[in-house]
Write a protein that holds these residues in place. Structure first.
Motif, PDB file in Angstrom:
ATOM      1  N   THR A 173      39.854  37.400  34.510  1.00 19.91           N
ATOM      2  CA  THR A 173      39.579  38.856  34.056  1.00 19.91           C
ATOM      3  C   THR A 173      38.742  38.579  32.820  1.00 19.91           C
ATOM      4  OG1 THR A 173      40.845  40.505  33.254  1.00 19.91           O
ATOM      5  CG2 THR A 173      41.715  38.622  32.771  1.00 19.91           C
ATOM      6  N   PRO A 174      37.755  39.619  32.628  1.00 21.07           N
ATOM      7  CA  PRO A 174      37.373  40.926  33.517  1.00 21.07           C
ATOM      8  C   PRO A 174      36.571  40.403  34.608  1.00 21.07           C
ATOM      9  CG  PRO A 174      36.066  40.688  31.481  1.00 21.07           C
ATOM     10  CD  PRO A 174      36.998  39.682  31.442  1.00 21.07           C
ATOM     11  N   THR A 175      36.557  40.774  35.670  1.00 22.78           N
ATOM     12  CA  THR A 175      35.511  40.708  37.043  1.00 22.78           C
ATOM     13  C   THR A 175      35.452  41.783  37.843  1.00 22.78           C
ATOM     14  OG1 THR A 175      35.227  38.948  38.558  1.00 22.78           O
ATOM     15  CG2 THR A 175      37.439  39.509  38.409  1.00 22.78           C
ATOM     16  N   TRP A 216      42.343  42.097  46.268  1.00 30.24           N
ATOM     17  CA  TRP A 216      42.770  42.126  44.792  1.00 30.24           C
ATOM     18  C   TRP A 216      44.121  41.725  44.556  1.00 30.24           C
ATOM     19  CZ3 TRP A 216      40.217  46.298  47.313  1.00 30.24           C
ATOM     20  CH2 TRP A 216      38.850  46.234  46.814  1.00 30.24           C
ATOM     21  N   ASP A 271      48.841  35.442  33.475  1.00 30.45           N
ATOM     22  CA  ASP A 271      49.230  36.780  33.963  1.00 30.45           C
ATOM     23  C   ASP A 271      50.823  36.784  33.773  1.00 30.45           C
ATOM     24  OD1 ASP A 271      49.164  39.585  34.901  1.00 30.45           O
ATOM     25  OD2 ASP A 271      50.079  38.777  36.506  1.00 30.45           O
ATOM     26  N   ILE A 275      41.957  46.736  30.794  1.00 29.07           N
ATOM     27  CA  ILE A 275      42.255  46.536  32.238  1.00 29.07           C
ATOM     28  C   ILE A 275      43.621  46.488  32.481  1.00 29.07           C
ATOM     29  CG2 ILE A 275      41.756  44.856  34.095  1.00 29.07           C
ATOM     30  CD1 ILE A 275      38.900  44.572  32.575  1.00 29.07           C
ATOM     31  N   LYS A 276      44.377  45.756  31.714  1.00 28.96           N
ATOM     32  CA  LYS A 276      45.811  45.406  31.863  1.00 28.96           C
ATOM     33  C   LYS A 276      46.486  46.668  31.742  1.00 28.96           C
ATOM     34  CE  LYS A 276      49.404  42.778  29.956  1.00 28.96           C
ATOM     35  NZ  LYS A 276      49.981  41.577  28.951  1.00 28.96           N
ATOM     36  N   ARG A 336      39.769  43.388  28.311  1.00 33.91           N
ATOM     37  CA  ARG A 336      41.043  42.632  29.201  1.00 33.91           C
ATOM     38  C   ARG A 336      42.296  43.630  28.862  1.00 33.91           C
ATOM     39  NH1 ARG A 336      40.086  36.348  27.791  1.00 33.91           N
ATOM     40  NH2 ARG A 336      38.907  35.812  29.590  1.00 33.91           N
ATOM     41  N   ALA A 351      41.029  43.041  36.947  1.00 31.34           N
ATOM     42  CA  ALA A 351      41.513  41.757  36.605  1.00 31.34           C
ATOM     43  C   ALA A 351      41.951  41.157  38.059  1.00 31.34           C
ATOM     44  CB  ALA A 351      42.773  41.795  35.702  1.00 31.34           C
TER      45      ALA A 351
END
Length: 942
Positions: free
Chosen positions: A676-678, A743, A667, A95-96, A92, A688
């Motif tokens: 998230t995650p996805t 997204w 968030d 990704i962030k 996570r 995310a």
């Protein structure tokens, strides 16, 4: 292995024609052909949810390929990656920080589910096998005598499985010759071979000139002038294929099987022959690792007819979906022969009845075979054959029995073949079963059910079996009827109708497609069986496309879109059973991968209920398959008003809500809860905040809260948590191009023809976006316009439903037209979505979800009930001005008969199953009607 993929050639069947076209006109629910099937997607499907069969209908030789719903690869095992949840925070965080590649790499190593066998063990075994195969390369030499080798036409876009080597992996050698002209002598050339599955070693004149590995790698080898000679040259390729499709499969849109110059890689200067010699040396590579199992073919019935073909005429092959009966009829000389094929649900058996209009004229032999490597056939008595099969390297095995009842004449067992001579008629019964009990147990005696069913059915005559079969089938099928008009086209063979279709010339084909979807669902999804998989219940490959399993990021769900609206709620029963089993399996995955309560399912599952992420981290970590499937429970309740049903399966919905309550992350930037995650299914990698997730999770929460209020039995603490989050999930957002964002970030492209339209889930099958919010609905519409009107079969079917929800009937009909195109182009190669000759949907290759999705979408043109009222003819196209649908179901437990003429509602018959006040809408006008259960009413336009 005998190559039965193309089982028989029917070249001797000439000058055949259809005599009585009146029969076709009389029955609109009818597929027919004036020639036998040449390939599997020409053959006609029959089934009862347990046994599925494909009927070819030859004259000299007939071929019936059959499946049993529980014969799969795989075995009971653990799918979950121990301690995967420990890496979730790091994934996570990556990704962030915008480090998608790093997040995917970590997830690939630590978060994906388990393959079996494990990769390390497999690599060791494969290395040993590969080294063994490479010890002898003598078949690359110039002087090898290959006259007795088999021939194969290359390339094979669908793999050599389609050309006689079904399910065979191993060590193959290919050879061909080419003549090098003097003009090219002394020049370096580039050899283009396209893609090869999996590893190749390519030789010219005995010298290794190139080698590579990987099914997506385009083979392009530079050949030095010194390795070529004027005149005859020998090209030999050793192919080591260890899993799935195999062979030289070409490169669509690229140069293949040709030489070019190094200076111009696009222009061929010398083309290779398409006919190659092939020799199979070894078919025992180690079993390759797999995340999940594949649905398997069971067996084949081979029939031979010894009659002298004198003057074959009036050939007619059909599938009557009004009765679920397939058949073949033809005249040979002065005798007419008829064969009927059914798969009976009451008797759990397939029946084939053979008759002639003259006594003592029925003569044939019948034998068993299978594509399975482990198989045997024995005669158990003078009338019965037993086929034993086992899925190589895995847990399941099965037995099938075939018995012949002759009326007149005699039956003789010769070399495990039954020979019938001089009979007046004969009936063949087939039963099959496996050792599968459930996903945890394979301890059943495989013969038990098959023998029991055989004993019962063989005591009956065919007329009784057929009558019970039709009665059982029609209690479902005849609830519904549809008519869009007729034309001269209805007397044409079905394959010709598809080839020449326009909605103006053949509106009846749209009605047939609708009813065919209903037929296929009844045939492939019955109580006590397995749910319809990617191919329903039909599959002829040991390595089928996508495993012919259950893909849950659209395909399994689409299979059941027509079940309620088209009045087939009982066909949902296997899905409810599957969801109950997946809930238990998904609880383990939720704990191991996320350290959370509740249950989760990612984008695929199989017979063994695997719920962990599979394939690749860039699309396999998608935790909302479970959420989507729970909405089928809620929607079925809305259609049925069945409180007992909701109470029985409420726990599945509650455990799903429990998982997402823990899974959502707040968030910091938006202040909203995100997933998230996805990923947005198969598009854009690991991220995310994919909007499809948010739409599904919000729908899960809302339906859970409504169900909890109805039942008064929910977990109070969970209800409180869900209420606090449901309206604070990241919302649908309009992007800079006026489209609906896929997204959280506004990164959608104006032009993308990606097959998935995941962010439009809230339009259909969800109801989070409707014309109550015209701005959001128009943004969703703009997204679909950017995606375009083409696509793979199931993608086109989804677009039919979406355009119907947008209430644009003319565009909906345009998409239907796009689906009803022939998929058999380029000399039979599958290149696009559409319909095969037997009306199966082409992804390509075959996927049944497009059939089901299209049937649902056609109904959505005529009625919608997702938005709090019942909308009549919301998307009726100008091109279908007259017609009716009778037996439609809508939410609120109502059945409707809708008739229209000249584009306007003529009458509406409402059949209430529940008391209440219902709001109807037509042409923008609303009417509230008080209804009483069991008391039908007639409404006209208002």
């Amino acid at each position: 292995m005998i190559p039965y993929n193309k089982p028989f050639l029917f070249v001797s069947l000439i000058a055949i024609s259809f005599a009585s076209k009146a029969q076709v006109v009389k029955d609109a629910n009818y597929l027919w052909y004036n020639k036998p099937a040449q390939k599997w997607t020409d053959a006609l499907p029959i089934g009862n949810g347990h046994i599925g069969a494909m009927v070819y209908g030859g004259v000299e030789k007939d071929f019936i390929q059959f499946n049993e719903a529980t014969l799969w690869s795989g075995a009971p095992r653990n799918y979950n990656h121990d301690s995967a949840y420990l890496y979730l925070p790091a994934i996570r965080q990556l990704i962030k920080e915008g480090k998608q590649a790093e997040a995917e790499a970590l997830a690939e190593e630590k978060f994906m589910g388990l393959k079996y066998p494990d990769e390390a063990t497999y690599q060791r075994l494969y290395a040993d096998w590969r080294n063994k195969q490479r010890k002898d390369t003598s078949l690359s030499a110039v002087g090898v005598n290959n006259h007795n080798w088999a021939e194969l036409t290359l390339p094979n876009p669908e793999g050599w499985e389609q050309f006689g080597y079904n399910g065979i992996d191993g060590n193959f050698w290919f050879r061909t010759e080419f003549d090098l002209p003097e003009s090219l002598a002394g020049k370096d050339l580039v050899l283009h071979l396209g893609r090869i599955r999996d590893e190749d070693f390519t030789y010219i004149n005995g010298k290794l000139v190139g080698s590579d590995n990987g099914r997506t790698v385009h083979r392009r080898y530079t050949i030095k002038a010194a390795d070529l000679k004027p005149g005859k040259n020998v090209l030999a390729i050793q192919v080591l294929n260890y899993n799935d499709k195999g062979g030289l499969i070409g490169s669509k849109g690229s140069l293949e099987f040709a030489f070019s110059t190094p200076q111009d890689l696009k222009t061929p200067v010398l083309n290779l022959s398409k006919t190659w010699k092939v020799k199979v040396l070894d078919t025992e590579p180690p079993v390759a690792p797999a995340y999940q199992a594949s649905y398997q073919p069971f067996g084949n019935i081979l029939m031979y007819y010894p009659q002298q073909l004198t003057n074959v005429k009036n050939y007619h092959r059909w599938l009557d979906i009004e009765k679920a009966v397939s058949g073949v009829r033809y005249q040979n000389g002065d005798t007419t022969f008829t064969r009927e094929y059914i798969v009976s649900n009451p008797d759990k058996a397939m029946a084939l009845n053979l008759t002639a209009d003259k006594s003592a004229a029925v003569n044939f032999s019948i034998a068993f075979d299978s594509y399975q490597v482990i198989k045997s056939v024995t005669g158990t008595d003078g009338h019965t054959l037993l086929l034993n099969v086992a899925v190589k390297g895995w847990a399941l095995k099965g037995n099938a029995y075939l018995t012949v009842k002759n009326y007149g004449g005699r039956v003789k067992l010769v070399n495990n073949t039954l020979e019938v001579s001089a009979a007046d008629s004969a009936t063949i019964y087939l039963t099959a079963s496996t050792n599968f009990i459930n996903a945890e147990s394979v301890s059943k005696e495989p013969s038990a059910a098959a023998l029991n069913n055989l004993a019962k059915v063989r005591a009956k005559n065919y007329a009784a079996v057929k009558q019970a079969h039709i009665a059982d089938y029609q209690k479902f099928f005849k609830r519904f009827d549809v008519h869009f008009g007729t034309s001269a086209a209805v007397v044409k063979p079905t394959d010709e109708r598809i080839l020449n279709y326009t909605h103006q010339s053949d509106p009846a084909l749209i009605a047939l497609l609708t009813q065919y979807g209903r037929y296929l669902l009844i045939a492939s999804s019955r109580d006590g069986g397995q749910p319809a998989n990617l191919q329903g219940i039909w599959n002829d490959n040991l390595t089928p496309a996508w495993g012919s399993k259950y893909t849950t990021n659209i395909n399994l769900e689409m299979n059941y879109w027509p079940s309620d609206i088209l009045n087939l709620p009982e066909m949902n029963a296997p899905l409810w059973d599957k969801l109950a089993a997946l809930t238990e399996a998904g609880k383990k995955t939720a704990k191991v991968h996320y350290n959370l309560p509740g249950w989760v399912l990612h984008h695929n599952t199989d017979l063994w209920n695997g719920t962990a992420p599979i394939n690749s981290s860039n699309h396999g970590i998608w935790p909302t398959g479970s959420g989507w499937l729970t909405q089928h429970i809620w929607q079925h309740y809305l259609y049925s008003n069945d409180i007992a049903f909701l109470r029985k399966y409420f726990y599945i919905l509650e455990e799903s809500a429990r998982f997402y309550d823990g899974f959502l992350v707040l968030d910091a930037t938006s202040g909203k809860y995100i997933s998230t995650p996805t990923n947005s299914p198969e598009h854009g990698g690991l991220v995310a905040g994919a909007q499809m997730d948010h739409q599904i999770i919000k729908s899960v929460f809302k339906s859970y809260l409504k169900a909890a209020e109805i039942l008064k039995t929910a977990d109070a603490a969970l209800v409180k948590n869900v209420k606090s989050k449901v309206d604070n999930i990241f919302p649908n957002t309009i992007g800079k191009y006026g489209d609906l964002q896929e997204w959280m970030e506004d990164k959608d492209m104006r032009k993308s023809n990606h097959r998935h339209v995941s962010h439009l889930w809230d339009v259909y099958p969800g109801n989070g976006i409707s014309w109550k919010d015209s701005a959001m609905m128009n943004a969703a519409k703009q997204s679909l316009l950017y995606r375009g009107d083409e696509g793979t079969g199931w993608s086109i079917a989804w677009k039919i439903n979406l355009w119907a929800r947008f209430k644009d009937g003319n565009h909906t009909l345009k998409i239907i037209d796009n689906l009803i195109t022939t998929a058999d182009i380029d000399d039979g190669a599958t290149q696009r979505g559409g319909l095969y000759r037997n009306m199966f949907d082409a992804h390509p290759p075959f996927q049944i979800d497009g059939n089901f999705g299209a049937a649902a979408g056609i109904a959505e043109m005529i009625v919608q009930s997702h938005d709090g009222f019942i909308d009549i003819l919301p998307a009726l196209p100008d091109g279908l001005p007259n017609g009716y649908m009778r037996g439609l179901k809508v939410r609120g437990n109502l059945e409707l008969d809708i008739f229209w003429k000249n584009g306007k509602l003529q009458k509406l018959v409402v059949k209430p199953g529940t008391n209440g006040d219902y709001q109807f809408a037509y042409n923008g006008k609303y009417k509230t009607v008080k209804l009483k259960k069991g008391k039908n009413i007639l409404l006209t336009a208002w």
